[in-house]
Write an enzyme that holds these catalytic residues in place. Structure first.
Site, short mmCIF file in Angstrom:
data_model
loop_
_atom_site.label_atom_id
_atom_site.label_comp_id
_atom_site.label_asym_id
_atom_site.label_seq_id
_atom_site.Cartn_x
_atom_site.Cartn_y
_atom_site.Cartn_z
N GLU A 78 0.85 -1.18 0.00
CA GLU A 78 0.00 0.00 0.00
C GLU A 78 0.90 1.24 0.00
O GLU A 78 0.49 2.33 0.37
CB GLU A 78 -0.97 0.00 1.17
CG GLU A 78 -0.33 -0.16 2.54
CD GLU A 78 -1.36 -0.22 3.64
OE1 GLU A 78 -2.11 0.75 3.79
OE2 GLU A 78 -1.39 -1.24 4.36
N CYS A 110 -3.51 -3.64 4.60
CA CYS A 110 -2.57 -4.63 5.15
C CYS A 110 -2.98 -6.06 4.87
O CYS A 110 -2.27 -6.99 5.24
CB CYS A 110 -2.42 -4.46 6.65
SG CYS A 110 -1.71 -2.89 7.10
N HIS A 222 -2.07 -9.62 12.78
CA HIS A 222 -1.57 -8.42 12.11
C HIS A 222 -1.26 -7.42 13.22
O HIS A 222 -2.12 -7.14 14.07
CB HIS A 222 -2.63 -7.85 11.17
CG HIS A 222 -2.33 -6.44 10.76
ND1 HIS A 222 -1.14 -6.10 10.15
CD2 HIS A 222 -3.02 -5.28 10.92
CE1 HIS A 222 -1.12 -4.79 9.94
NE2 HIS A 222 -2.25 -4.28 10.40
P1 HMG Z 1 -3.44 7.72 20.82
O1 HMG Z 1 -4.86 8.01 20.69
O2 HMG Z 1 -2.50 8.86 20.88
O3 HMG Z 1 -3.15 6.83 22.11
O4 HMG Z 1 -2.94 6.81 19.63
P2 HMG Z 1 -4.10 6.52 23.36
O5 HMG Z 1 -4.40 7.76 24.10
O6 HMG Z 1 -5.22 5.63 22.94
O7 HMG Z 1 -3.05 5.65 24.21
C1 HMG Z 1 -2.60 4.43 23.74
C2 HMG Z 1 -2.54 3.46 24.90
O8 HMG Z 1 -1.49 3.89 25.79
C3 HMG Z 1 -3.82 3.43 25.75
O9 HMG Z 1 -4.00 2.11 26.19
C4 HMG Z 1 -3.46 4.31 26.94
O10 HMG Z 1 -4.19 4.02 28.12
C5 HMG Z 1 -1.98 3.95 27.11
P3 HMG Z 1 -5.35 1.29 25.78
O11 HMG Z 1 -6.49 2.06 26.30
O12 HMG Z 1 -5.36 1.29 24.25
O13 HMG Z 1 -5.13 -0.05 26.38
N1 HMG Z 1 -1.20 4.97 27.84
C6 HMG Z 1 -0.24 4.65 28.73
N2 HMG Z 1 0.21 3.46 29.19
C7 HMG Z 1 1.22 3.48 30.09
N3 HMG Z 1 1.76 4.63 30.57
C8 HMG Z 1 1.33 5.83 30.16
C9 HMG Z 1 0.28 5.88 29.20
N4 HMG Z 1 -0.37 6.89 28.57
C10 HMG Z 1 -1.27 6.31 27.74
N5 HMG Z 1 1.88 6.96 30.65
C11 HMG Z 1 -3.46 4.97 18.17
C12 HMG Z 1 -3.03 5.39 19.57
C13 HMG Z 1 -3.15 3.48 18.00
C14 HMG Z 1 -4.95 5.22 18.00
C15 HMG Z 1 -2.65 5.79 17.11
O14 HMG Z 1 -1.30 5.55 17.25
C16 HMG Z 1 -3.07 5.52 15.68
O15 HMG Z 1 -4.01 6.12 15.17
N6 HMG Z 1 -2.34 4.58 14.97
C17 HMG Z 1 -2.63 4.25 13.58
C18 HMG Z 1 -3.88 3.40 13.39
C19 HMG Z 1 -3.71 1.98 13.88
O16 HMG Z 1 -2.63 1.49 14.08
N7 HMG Z 1 -4.85 1.27 14.04
C20 HMG Z 1 -4.83 -0.11 14.46
C21 HMG Z 1 -5.97 -0.94 13.88
S1 HMG Z 1 -6.18 -0.68 12.14
C22 HMG Z 1 -5.00 -1.70 11.37
O17 HMG Z 1 -4.43 -2.52 11.98
C23 HMG Z 1 -4.74 -1.44 9.91
C24 HMG Z 1 -3.47 -0.67 9.61
O18 HMG Z 1 -2.34 -1.51 9.75
C25 HMG Z 1 -3.55 -0.10 8.19
C26 HMG Z 1 -3.82 -1.05 7.05
O19 HMG Z 1 -4.58 -1.99 7.13
O20 HMG Z 1 -3.27 -0.74 5.99
C27 HMG Z 1 -3.24 0.50 10.53
#
Ligand code: HMG
Length: 373
Positions: A78, A110, A222
């Site tokens: 991609e 993916c 994944h």
């Molecule tokens: P965010 O919103 O900044 O993070 O981004 P958050 O506020 O949700 O925090 C992440 C985690 O860290 C949370 O834990 C927090 O509690 C924890 P959870 O509630 O998830 O268990 N946290 C802490 N832990 C320990 N100490 C601390 C602390 N502070 C917070 N001090 C997000 C996270 C993944 C949403 C962002 O990085 C993102 O948008 N990433 C890209 C999208 C993605 O990866 N999606 C996954 C599913 S989709 C997929 O797999 C397809 C993909 O590969 C694309 C394709 O198919 O081509 C992406």
């Protein structure tokens, strides 16, 4: 007749950024990245590399004895570098394969590599004297100072698909498709448009729709970021122990999201770090591609698979990489983003090392010229 993965190759770039450095630069607690998101490092592409060089590097060693029977290349990505010409065209030339080869680039976020693997298995079932080279090569780039920045990465996987495979028999999967807007990259944009929380819900919901509820010795996922393994595991009808989940994500936490190859990186982690005997054991595999498709399939590891999986070499590939500073990360990703906007490009040799066997020599009016070193 058994069909599946005869050999598997892997490439990760030499450079990486430690997530501690990213956290400091962004004013975020280190634990959010290292514990919450689960990423310790993220792989970075050098200006001498692209999805083509990574795919060549991943495939080169595993195809040397089988060049004559490979008649199809399916390259899943991609991170395409051209709207018309398949990146596989360049890979085919640099691998020195014959002219009677079909080449296709396949896309479904993916998921494409899993779709390509299943199609390749069906192909060799009816043409047992042929082998198919399935490649996945991607750069996950979300842009500076975005929520996705902590979930980037780059790398390639090569799967040589054949009858009587030496590594893993691949079984048919169960899949589900729906038109979703969780993550997509329209043609006008260099970076994806992402609803992170929605994407996690879509990933998990599709997993629950296709999970067969079988007690596999391991289930690989994944991994868009390492702690997604924990979320996915919780959604399974029969979850794995924490110790086993940690094994499925060991490579992922050092490399990051390599999009199409992430699921297979998780499989490599299991092949390298599993404590139990894996011969004749069946492993669950969950593939997710935004947009979206989810597929659950399984693979049975073959007796004597160790002859085609060099554990030491795989670990060395990860351990022998080099950390770069945050400012080098900014430089590398700025160069990466600008390279794809240029008609002509000659990479700086500053990042050349003996790690690379194939590099991009230049882009000449959009056509790409590669060089074996
Ligand atoms: P965010 O919103 O900044 O993070 O981004 P958050 O506020 O949700 O925090 C992440 C985690 O860290 C949370 O834990 C927090 O509690 C924890 P959870 O509630 O998830 O268990 N946290 C802490 N832990 C320990 N100490 C601390 C602390 N502070 C917070 N001090 C997000 C996270 C993944 C949403 C962002 O990085 C993102 O948008 N990433 C890209 C999208 C993605 O990866 N999606 C996954 C599913 S989709 C997929 O797999 C397809 C993909 O590969 C694309 C394709 O198919 O081509 C992406």
């Amino acid at each position: 007749m058994k069909v599946g993965i005869d050999k598997m190759g892997f490439y990760v770039p030499k450079f990486y950024l430690d997530m501690e450095d990213l956290a400091h630069a962004r004013g975020v607690e280190v634990d959010k990245y290292k514990i919450g998101i689960g990423q310790h490092q993220t792989a970075l592409l050098s200006p001498l590399e692209d999805i083509v060089t990574m795919a060549i590097e991943a495939a080169y060693d595993i195809i040397q004895d089988d060049k004559d029977c490979i008649d199809t290349i399916l390259l899943a990505t991609e991170s395409a570098v051209d709207f018309s010409k398949s990146a596989g065209n360049y890979v085919h030339k640099m691998l020195g394969l014959g002219t009677h080869v079909r080449i296709l680039e396949v896309k479904q976020a993916c998921y494409a590599a899993t779709g390509a693997l299943q199609l390749a298995c069906d192909y060799v079932r009816i043409q047992p004297d042929k082998k198919v080279l399935v490649l996945s090569s991607d750069v996950a780039w979300y842009g500076f100072d975005t929520p996705g920045e902590a979930t980037q990465g780059a790398g390639a996987i090569a799967l040589l698909v054949s009858v009587n495979p030496r590594l893993a028999e691949v079984h048919k999967g169960t899949f589900v498709t729906e038109d979703l807007a969780d993550f997509y990259r329209p043609t006008y944009s260099e970076i994806p448009i992402v609803d992170g929380k929605l994407s996690i819900r879509c990933y998990t919901s599709m997993l629950q729709q296709v999970d067969p509820g079988i007690d596999y010795v391991y289930t690989c996922f994944h991994l868009p970021f390492a702690s997604m393994a924990d979320k996915a595991n919780k959604a399974l009808q029969i979850p794995l122990s924490k110790e086993k989940v940690d094994i499925t994500k060991r490579f992922g936490m050092m490399i990051g999201n390599i999009y199409n190859g992430s699921l297979f990186l998780s499989l490599l982690s299991v092949l390298v770090y599993a404590k139990e005997e894996l011969s004749n054991q069946t492993i669950g595999m969950y593939s997710y591609g935004s947009g979206a498709i989810g597929e659950f399939f399984s693979v049975t590891i073959q007796d004597g698979f160790e002859s085609v999986v060099n554990r030491r070499q795989l670990i060395e590939k990860i351990e022998h990489r080099q950390a770069v500073s945050f400012s080098s990360y900014e430089e590398l990703m700025t160069l990466f983003a600008s390279k794809e906007r240029l008609e002509n490009f000659v990479p700086t040799m500053k990042y050349l090392s003996d790690y690379n066997r194939f590099v991009i020599a230049k882009i000449d009016r959009g056509n790409r010229i590669y060089q074996a070193l």
